[in-house]
Design a protein around this motif. Structure first.
Motif, mmCIF file in Angstrom:
data_model
loop_
_atom_site.group_PDB
_atom_site.id
_atom_site.type_symbol
_atom_site.label_atom_id
_atom_site.label_comp_id
_atom_site.label_asym_id
_atom_site.label_seq_id
_atom_site.Cartn_x
_atom_site.Cartn_y
_atom_site.Cartn_z
ATOM 1 N N PRO A 58 51.137 35.374 41.477
ATOM 2 C CA PRO A 58 52.501 35.540 42.046
ATOM 3 C C PRO A 58 52.615 36.685 43.048
ATOM 4 O O PRO A 58 53.435 36.666 43.960
ATOM 5 C CB PRO A 58 53.359 35.795 40.808
ATOM 6 C CG PRO A 58 52.614 35.151 39.687
ATOM 7 C CD PRO A 58 51.181 35.340 40.004
ATOM 8 N N ALA A 59 51.780 37.685 42.882
ATOM 9 C CA ALA A 59 51.846 38.815 43.815
ATOM 10 C C ALA A 59 51.427 38.374 45.218
ATOM 11 O O ALA A 59 52.018 38.826 46.222
ATOM 12 C CB ALA A 59 50.941 39.950 43.334
ATOM 13 N N PHE A 60 50.449 37.463 45.341
ATOM 14 C CA PHE A 60 50.060 36.950 46.646
ATOM 15 C C PHE A 60 51.183 36.105 47.260
ATOM 16 O O PHE A 60 51.424 36.156 48.469
ATOM 17 C CB PHE A 60 48.783 36.101 46.524
ATOM 18 C CG PHE A 60 47.552 36.934 46.212
ATOM 19 C CD1 PHE A 60 46.832 37.529 47.231
ATOM 20 C CD2 PHE A 60 47.139 37.109 44.894
ATOM 21 C CE1 PHE A 60 45.710 38.277 46.936
ATOM 22 C CE2 PHE A 60 46.028 37.866 44.608
ATOM 23 C CZ PHE A 60 45.300 38.464 45.635
ATOM 24 N N SER A 61 51.902 35.365 46.392
ATOM 25 C CA SER A 61 53.024 34.532 46.876
ATOM 26 C C SER A 61 54.153 35.413 47.381
ATOM 27 O O SER A 61 54.763 35.149 48.431
ATOM 28 C CB SER A 61 53.528 33.611 45.744
ATOM 29 O OG SER A 61 52.472 32.766 45.307
ATOM 30 N N ASP A 62 54.458 36.485 46.641
ATOM 31 C CA ASP A 62 55.513 37.402 47.088
ATOM 32 C C ASP A 62 55.152 38.070 48.412
ATOM 33 O O ASP A 62 56.018 38.340 49.253
ATOM 34 C CB ASP A 62 55.751 38.475 46.028
ATOM 35 C CG ASP A 62 56.335 37.896 44.743
ATOM 36 O OD1 ASP A 62 56.898 36.770 44.806
ATOM 37 O OD2 ASP A 62 56.193 38.565 43.691
ATOM 38 N N ALA A 63 53.854 38.347 48.598
ATOM 39 C CA ALA A 63 53.443 39.015 49.827
ATOM 40 C C ALA A 63 53.599 38.092 51.041
ATOM 41 O O ALA A 63 53.777 38.583 52.165
ATOM 42 C CB ALA A 63 51.990 39.473 49.709
ATOM 43 N N ARG A 64 53.616 36.716 50.834
ATOM 44 C CA ARG A 64 53.715 35.794 51.974
ATOM 45 C C ARG A 64 55.156 35.428 52.294
ATOM 46 O O ARG A 64 55.411 34.739 53.271
ATOM 47 C CB ARG A 64 52.954 34.490 51.651
ATOM 48 C CG ARG A 64 51.448 34.672 51.563
ATOM 49 C CD ARG A 64 50.754 33.306 51.654
ATOM 50 N NE ARG A 64 51.272 32.381 50.680
ATOM 51 C CZ ARG A 64 50.774 32.217 49.457
ATOM 52 N NH1 ARG A 64 49.740 32.935 49.076
ATOM 53 N NH2 ARG A 64 51.312 31.313 48.642
ATOM 54 N N ARG A 65 56.126 35.844 51.521
ATOM 55 C CA ARG A 65 57.521 35.411 51.764
ATOM 56 C C ARG A 65 57.992 35.964 53.088
ATOM 57 O O ARG A 65 57.921 37.178 53.324
ATOM 58 C CB ARG A 65 58.421 35.940 50.664
ATOM 59 C CG ARG A 65 58.201 35.234 49.311
ATOM 60 C CD ARG A 65 59.319 35.554 48.354
ATOM 61 N NE ARG A 65 59.623 36.991 48.312
ATOM 62 C CZ ARG A 65 60.676 37.498 47.676
ATOM 63 N NH1 ARG A 65 61.529 36.711 47.056
ATOM 64 N NH2 ARG A 65 60.889 38.780 47.684
ATOM 65 N N PRO A 66 58.497 35.121 53.950
ATOM 66 C CA PRO A 66 58.941 35.587 55.268
ATOM 67 C C PRO A 66 60.349 36.152 55.266
ATOM 68 O O PRO A 66 60.741 36.819 56.230
ATOM 69 C CB PRO A 66 58.859 34.314 56.120
ATOM 70 C CG PRO A 66 59.108 33.203 55.148
ATOM 71 C CD PRO A 66 58.554 33.624 53.833
ATOM 72 N N ASP A 67 61.145 35.871 54.257
ATOM 73 C CA ASP A 67 62.541 36.306 54.275
ATOM 74 C C ASP A 67 62.726 37.555 53.430
ATOM 75 O O ASP A 67 62.069 37.731 52.415
ATOM 76 C CB ASP A 67 63.451 35.184 53.740
ATOM 77 C CG ASP A 67 63.019 34.714 52.365
ATOM 78 O OD1 ASP A 67 61.800 34.909 52.043
ATOM 79 O OD2 ASP A 67 63.835 34.213 51.601
ATOM 80 N N GLY A 68 63.596 38.320 53.865
ATOM 81 C CA GLY A 68 63.970 39.496 53.095
ATOM 82 C C GLY A 68 62.963 40.626 53.233
ATOM 83 O O GLY A 68 61.839 40.443 53.685
ATOM 84 N N PRO A 69 63.439 41.834 52.916
ATOM 85 C CA PRO A 69 62.535 42.992 52.961
ATOM 86 C C PRO A 69 61.432 42.844 51.917
ATOM 87 O O PRO A 69 61.643 42.220 50.874
ATOM 88 C CB PRO A 69 63.453 44.173 52.644
ATOM 89 C CG PRO A 69 64.556 43.583 51.818
ATOM 90 C CD PRO A 69 64.788 42.181 52.346
ATOM 91 N N PRO A 70 60.334 43.365 52.195
ATOM 92 C CA PRO A 70 59.251 43.267 51.213
ATOM 93 C C PRO A 70 59.593 44.050 49.960
ATOM 94 O O PRO A 70 60.032 45.205 50.024
ATOM 95 C CB PRO A 70 58.047 43.911 51.935
ATOM 96 C CG PRO A 70 58.636 44.790 52.981
ATOM 97 C CD PRO A 70 59.941 44.147 53.395
ATOM 98 N N PRO A 71 59.494 43.397 48.833
ATOM 99 C CA PRO A 71 59.880 44.090 47.593
ATOM 100 C C PRO A 71 58.858 45.167 47.221
ATOM 101 O O PRO A 71 57.686 45.066 47.544
ATOM 102 C CB PRO A 71 59.897 42.966 46.572
ATOM 103 C CG PRO A 71 58.906 41.967 47.081
ATOM 104 C CD PRO A 71 59.005 42.028 48.591
ATOM 105 N N VAL A 72 59.393 46.137 46.568
ATOM 106 C CA VAL A 72 58.532 47.230 46.076
ATOM 107 C C VAL A 72 58.581 47.193 44.570
ATOM 108 O O VAL A 72 59.664 47.137 43.977
ATOM 109 C CB VAL A 72 59.011 48.595 46.610
ATOM 110 C CG1 VAL A 72 58.127 49.703 46.064
ATOM 111 C CG2 VAL A 72 59.006 48.587 48.122
ATOM 112 N N ALA A 73 57.426 47.242 43.937
ATOM 113 C CA ALA A 73 57.367 47.140 42.480
ATOM 114 C C ALA A 73 57.998 48.354 41.832
ATOM 115 O O ALA A 73 57.985 49.461 42.391
ATOM 116 C CB ALA A 73 55.921 46.984 42.032
ATOM 117 N N GLY A 74 58.526 48.123 40.645
ATOM 118 C CA GLY A 74 59.123 49.218 39.905
ATOM 119 C C GLY A 74 58.057 50.123 39.331
ATOM 120 O O GLY A 74 56.858 49.928 39.499
ATOM 121 N N ALA A 75 58.565 51.116 38.603
ATOM 122 C CA ALA A 75 57.635 52.107 38.066
ATOM 123 C C ALA A 75 56.683 51.499 37.074
ATOM 124 O O ALA A 75 55.536 51.916 36.974
ATOM 125 C CB ALA A 75 58.414 53.257 37.415
ATOM 126 N N GLY A 76 57.106 50.437 36.343
ATOM 127 C CA GLY A 76 56.236 49.838 35.334
ATOM 128 C C GLY A 76 55.523 48.606 35.829
ATOM 129 O O GLY A 76 54.978 47.864 35.014
#
Length: 399
Positions: A58-76
């Motif tokens: 899923p992390a590779f899928s999130d990295a390819r999303r063209p919409d929205g700001p790139p998410p930043v993972a939380g502390a955990g």
């Protein structure tokens, strides 16, 4: 102008310096070996953590999303200080970063080709800012994507930096302790040489009978002391022989002066008699001539002895032949009667007593010896008798 450092001149200083330098090199080598072993072990731990971590699909899928700001993972979202950077199928770096973004991350290029990493092989890269370093590992994802997993080396660098400071402090303390200890050990080891130096100084001051105390053949210094003692014994014997030779020379010169006086006086007396030839018979003249020749021969012998002693520095050789002691004593009595008329000299048998009319006749007595030396002895005895007795004292020569 550059000048070479002045090395210690004394043996003690060179030994202390050499021991300290060798020990310092050994300590420094052990500290460097420990430093590299510890750093290698810590890097292996980091590499094991990187190898054990695998980004989820899923992390590779999130990295390819063209919409929205790139998410930043939380502390955990990720364990520890992991950072994950993604590259798309065409090798371009994406803006999506998985992990905490509080500190500067690794300095990664914009394309996977410039990255120059081999999959499964960790490498060390510099941080984007500051003087930190990161350990990175390339991972392959779905649909030709790639991910760079990174861990900071702050812990490794901090541990190794503290170790370096501790090693530097330990090295300084070790060098100081080695200097003090080496001085004591070298001073104790060179104590036999110090004793030899003091003994040599006393010998130089005139105590020629003194010898070096350390002669243990099991040590180098002992063998040196034994050799030097042997040399000193030979030198002392040579000096004693020289002094004895000089003493013999002085004694011989003094004796020669005394010995030359006797034949010279005899020759002078017979020469004076020769001036009164009309008062002497033919037999007296022949006897006087024989005594003159005899005393001249004796003087020649003394001169030969002087030359021999001066050139060869040794005692003259003595002959051993049969000598007529009666004739020798008669010649000595004739010379004595001529030199000191005030002392009557008589030649008598050995068993004769003064004043006896029935004295035995003189007999020929022969003995083995040097005739010239025996004549010197008899004439010296007569000369001493005339010198140390008052005038008119009779002198008796018995054979």
């Amino acid at each position: 102008m550059f000048r070479r450092p002045v090395a210690p001149r004394s043996l003690r200083g060179r030994l202390v310096l050499g021991v300290t330098v060798l020990a310092t090199v050994a300590v420094l080598a052990s500290e460097l070996a420990g430093f590299f072993v510890l750093r290698s072990w810590l890097l292996d731990r980091v590499d094991q953590q990187l190898a054990a971590f695998q980004p989820r699909p899923p992390a590779f899928s999130d990295a390819r999303r063209p919409d929205g700001p790139p998410p930043v993972a939380g502390a955990g979202a990720l364990p520890s200080d992991f950072r994950v950077y993604f590259y798309n199928a065409s090798g371009q770096r994406l803006d999506y970063v998985l992990g905490s973004d509080d500190t500067p991350g690794p300095r990664l290029p914009g394309t996977e080709e410039e990255l120059g990493l081999t999959e499964g092989r960790p490498e060390t890269v510099e941080a984007e800012s500051g003087d930190g370093n990161w350990r990175v590992l390339l991972r392959t994802g779905p649909q030709g994507m790639g991910a760079v997993v990174a861990l900071p080396l702050d812990t490794v660098d901090g541990a190794t930096s503290k170790l370096l400071w501790m090693d530097a402090l330990l090295l300084a303390v070790t060098v100081a302790a080695l200097l003090a200890l080496a001085r004591g050990v070298v001073r104790l080891g060179l104590l036999p040489l110090t004793r030899m130096e003091r003994a040599a100084g006393a010998i130089t001051a005139g105590r020629l009978d003194l010898r070096l105390p350390d002669t243990d053949p099991g040590t180098e210094i002992g063998r040196l002391g034994k050799v030097l003692n042997t040399m000193l014994d030979r030198l002392q014997r040579a000096l004693q022989e020289r002094q004895a030779s000089e003493s013999r020379l002085r004694q011989f010169v003094a004796d020669a002066g005394h010995e030359l006086r006797t034949p010279l006086t005899a020759i002078q007396g017979f020469a004076q008699l020769a001036l009164r030839a009309d008062r002497r018979s033919e037999g007296e003249r022949r006897e006087a001539d024989r005594l003159v020749a005899q005393n001249a021969e004796r003087m020649g012998l003394l001169v030969d002895d002087l030359q021999l002693l001066a050139t060869l520095d040794r005692e003259p050789a003595y002959q051993r032949e049969s000598v007529d002691l009666l004739s020798l004593a008669a010649d000595a009595v004739s010379n004595a009667a001529l030199q000191r008329p005030g002392h009557p000299v008589t030649l008598e048998p050995l068993g004769d007593a003064p004043g006896r009319d029935d004295a035995p006749e003189l007999d020929v007595v022969e003995a083995l010896g040097d005739p010239h030396r025996l004549r010197q002895i008899v004439e010296n005895l007569l000369s001493n008798a005339r010198t140390h007795t008052p005038p008119g004292t009779p002198i008796h020569v018995r054979v």
